[in-house]
Design a protein around this motif. Sequence first.
Motif, PDB file in Angstrom:
ATOM      1  N   ASP A  84      -1.406 -24.997  36.023  1.00  0.00           N
ATOM      2  CA  ASP A  84      -1.673 -24.237  34.801  1.00  0.00           C
ATOM      3  C   ASP A  84      -1.841 -25.161  33.601  1.00  0.00           C
ATOM      4  O   ASP A  84      -2.789 -25.025  32.820  1.00  0.00           O
ATOM      5  CB  ASP A  84      -0.529 -23.260  34.556  1.00  0.00           C
ATOM      6  N   LEU A  85      -0.929 -26.121  33.451  1.00  0.00           N
ATOM      7  CA  LEU A  85      -0.964 -27.017  32.299  1.00  0.00           C
ATOM      8  C   LEU A  85      -2.204 -27.904  32.312  1.00  0.00           C
ATOM      9  O   LEU A  85      -2.788 -28.190  31.256  1.00  0.00           O
ATOM     10  CB  LEU A  85       0.298 -27.881  32.258  1.00  0.00           C
ATOM     11  N   LEU A  86      -2.620 -28.354  33.507  1.00  0.00           N
ATOM     12  CA  LEU A  86      -3.718 -29.310  33.613  1.00  0.00           C
ATOM     13  C   LEU A  86      -5.061 -28.668  33.949  1.00  0.00           C
ATOM     14  O   LEU A  86      -6.094 -29.349  33.910  1.00  0.00           O
ATOM     15  CB  LEU A  86      -3.383 -30.371  34.669  1.00  0.00           C
ATOM     16  N   PRO A 103       5.363 -32.790  31.114  1.00  0.00           N
ATOM     17  CA  PRO A 103       6.752 -32.341  31.246  1.00  0.00           C
ATOM     18  C   PRO A 103       6.798 -30.921  31.795  1.00  0.00           C
ATOM     19  O   PRO A 103       5.802 -30.190  31.777  1.00  0.00           O
ATOM     20  CB  PRO A 103       7.278 -32.374  29.804  1.00  0.00           C
ATOM     21  N   THR A 104       7.948 -30.515  32.297  1.00  0.00           N
ATOM     22  CA  THR A 104       8.144 -29.124  32.661  1.00  0.00           C
ATOM     23  C   THR A 104       8.694 -28.364  31.455  1.00  0.00           C
ATOM     24  O   THR A 104       9.412 -28.935  30.623  1.00  0.00           O
ATOM     25  CB  THR A 104       9.099 -28.984  33.855  1.00  0.00           C
ATOM     26  N   LEU A 105       8.359 -27.087  31.381  1.00  0.00           N
ATOM     27  CA  LEU A 105       8.863 -26.230  30.303  1.00  0.00           C
ATOM     28  C   LEU A 105       9.809 -25.172  30.857  1.00  0.00           C
ATOM     29  O   LEU A 105      10.019 -24.134  30.231  1.00  0.00           O
ATOM     30  CB  LEU A 105       7.694 -25.571  29.575  1.00  0.00           C
ATOM     31  N   ARG A 106      10.364 -25.439  32.010  1.00  0.00           N
ATOM     32  CA  ARG A 106      11.232 -24.476  32.670  1.00  0.00           C
ATOM     33  C   ARG A 106      12.406 -24.060  31.786  1.00  0.00           C
ATOM     34  O   ARG A 106      12.843 -22.916  31.803  1.00  0.00           O
ATOM     35  CB  ARG A 106      11.741 -25.059  33.996  1.00  0.00           C
ATOM     36  N   THR A 107      12.922 -24.985  30.993  1.00  0.00           N
ATOM     37  CA  THR A 107      14.077 -24.686  30.131  1.00  0.00           C
ATOM     38  C   THR A 107      13.653 -24.238  28.732  1.00  0.00           C
ATOM     39  O   THR A 107      14.499 -23.972  27.891  1.00  0.00           O
ATOM     40  CB  THR A 107      14.975 -25.928  29.995  1.00  0.00           C
ATOM     41  N   SER A 144      -4.394 -25.753  29.741  1.00  0.00           N
ATOM     42  CA  SER A 144      -3.969 -24.622  28.921  1.00  0.00           C
ATOM     43  C   SER A 144      -3.666 -25.110  27.508  1.00  0.00           C
ATOM     44  O   SER A 144      -3.454 -26.308  27.287  1.00  0.00           O
ATOM     45  CB  SER A 144      -2.721 -23.977  29.525  1.00  0.00           C
ATOM     46  N   PRO A 145      -3.653 -24.220  26.505  1.00  0.00           N
ATOM     47  CA  PRO A 145      -3.316 -24.651  25.137  1.00  0.00           C
ATOM     48  C   PRO A 145      -1.982 -25.384  25.068  1.00  0.00           C
ATOM     49  O   PRO A 145      -1.845 -26.381  24.358  1.00  0.00           O
ATOM     50  CB  PRO A 145      -3.295 -23.337  24.351  1.00  0.00           C
ATOM     51  N   VAL A 146      -0.991 -24.885  25.813  1.00  0.00           N
ATOM     52  CA  VAL A 146       0.314 -25.563  25.825  1.00  0.00           C
ATOM     53  C   VAL A 146       0.182 -26.922  26.493  1.00  0.00           C
ATOM     54  O   VAL A 146       0.737 -27.926  26.022  1.00  0.00           O
ATOM     55  CB  VAL A 146       1.368 -24.699  26.551  1.00  0.00           C
ATOM     56  N   GLY A 147      -0.580 -26.973  27.598  1.00  0.00           N
ATOM     57  CA  GLY A 147      -0.783 -28.243  28.284  1.00  0.00           C
ATOM     58  C   GLY A 147      -1.453 -29.264  27.391  1.00  0.00           C
ATOM     59  O   GLY A 147      -1.090 -30.446  27.394  1.00  0.00           O
ATOM     60  N   ALA A 148      -2.450 -28.838  26.616  1.00  0.00           N
ATOM     61  CA  ALA A 148      -3.148 -29.751  25.719  1.00  0.00           C
ATOM     62  C   ALA A 148      -2.186 -30.348  24.697  1.00  0.00           C
ATOM     63  O   ALA A 148      -2.267 -31.542  24.357  1.00  0.00           O
ATOM     64  CB  ALA A 148      -4.293 -29.025  25.023  1.00  0.00           C
ATOM     65  N   LYS A 149      -1.265 -29.531  24.185  1.00  0.00           N
ATOM     66  CA  LYS A 149      -0.281 -30.040  23.213  1.00  0.00           C
ATOM     67  C   LYS A 149       0.665 -31.053  23.879  1.00  0.00           C
ATOM     68  O   LYS A 149       0.987 -32.092  23.299  1.00  0.00           O
ATOM     69  CB  LYS A 149       0.513 -28.885  22.626  1.00  0.00           C
ATOM     70  N   LEU A 150       1.118 -30.737  25.094  1.00  0.00           N
ATOM     71  CA  LEU A 150       2.021 -31.650  25.794  1.00  0.00           C
ATOM     72  C   LEU A 150       1.340 -32.979  26.102  1.00  0.00           C
ATOM     73  O   LEU A 150       1.947 -34.049  25.991  1.00  0.00           O
ATOM     74  CB  LEU A 150       2.515 -31.017  27.092  1.00  0.00           C
ATOM     75  N   LEU A 151       0.055 -32.917  26.486  1.00  0.00           N
ATOM     76  CA  LEU A 151      -0.664 -34.126  26.868  1.00  0.00           C
ATOM     77  C   LEU A 151      -1.068 -34.970  25.681  1.00  0.00           C
ATOM     78  O   LEU A 151      -1.527 -36.101  25.844  1.00  0.00           O
ATOM     79  CB  LEU A 151      -1.909 -33.751  27.684  1.00  0.00           C
TER      80      LEU A 151
END
Length: 371
Positions: A113-115, A205-209, A170-177
Amino acid sequence: MRFEVSKVFDAIEQRLSTDPAAARAVIDLAEVVRYVDLDGGRPASMLRLGMVIDALGRTVAEENVPVYLVVHKGLLSDADLTSNERMVARRWADDGLAEVLPNPADRVLEVADLLGLPVLSRNRFDGLAGRYPWLTAQSGRLMAPLPGAGGPVLVARVGNAPAPAVADPSPVGAKLLARLWRCPDPECSSFGSMRIGRPGGQPPPTLRTGSPTCPRHDQRLADGGPRPTAEVLAVRIDGAVRQRFVVAGDQPVFVGRAPEQGGGITLGQWLTEEARRWISRSHVRFELRGTELVAQDVSTNGTGIRPGGSLNDDDRITLKRQARPLAPTDFVELYPGVQIGRARNWTSGGVVNPASVMAEAPTMAMRTLDR
């Protein structure tokens, strides 16, 4: 036989990458090793990973296609694997080539999802389409490795996509990367100070938490600042994409017949004798200067630039120990038919029979022995 199997694992290792810019699909190793119907062999075999990687290469018609490997922690002590296989899996984890986790199923989908990557799995992930709508909405994002006449084939779980589909992060993935991350454990193979390879190759990173967290150590990550810019380039020879590679803002890459510089891209195995004589050992140097991708000729015979991808020889520019920024659709030509450009501009692989990682696999290792 043991030496032959070791050579197969070495070949598979070259196809593993947790670099978001390089990986082409996500695989759960604990699932793949138990695809007994692929070879009719023992209950668990890591050679099946090589078979699935080969299936991916055949499907996208490219060589050297890397995969993002997630490994269940329990696999490292699984008695169905040989001691050598368990040792290899631990080495991949220690070298940052695979992620080892207590619950990899969630991570497989999170990474995809992130990538924006496809997942190679027979698992339908029932009940998770609410969190990951692409599981049922995008054909080709979930591909099942199944037995085929000439080896495993990849079949879309949704629709009739002929090959794995890739989406934007994903938008969140783009921010993390966009950031570098640091694990409290300095020896963390993914986010520690001893990270194998350049920082641009960090996995997400994982966003599980709820916060960026190290998936292996389950500890919150510290923001290490902006991630170096990166460009994915592809080598195309006679119309066939032979290899992709990443140029990051913190490390240039040399390409040639057989570069002596570490991390260089070797083309010699795909060249004709005449091309080998023309192309220098280190022929062209790629680097990022800010956001600009720059090609610098370091060869004996010069390097061609094809502005806008033009095949008109009147438009061709020859560099002689010079450097030139590359526009988005420019490509570099080392010799007629030997080209390098941004990978996104060349979507078709064109390789009819990609080199197999299983070339050295002993037939005996793929069958159950009668007792």
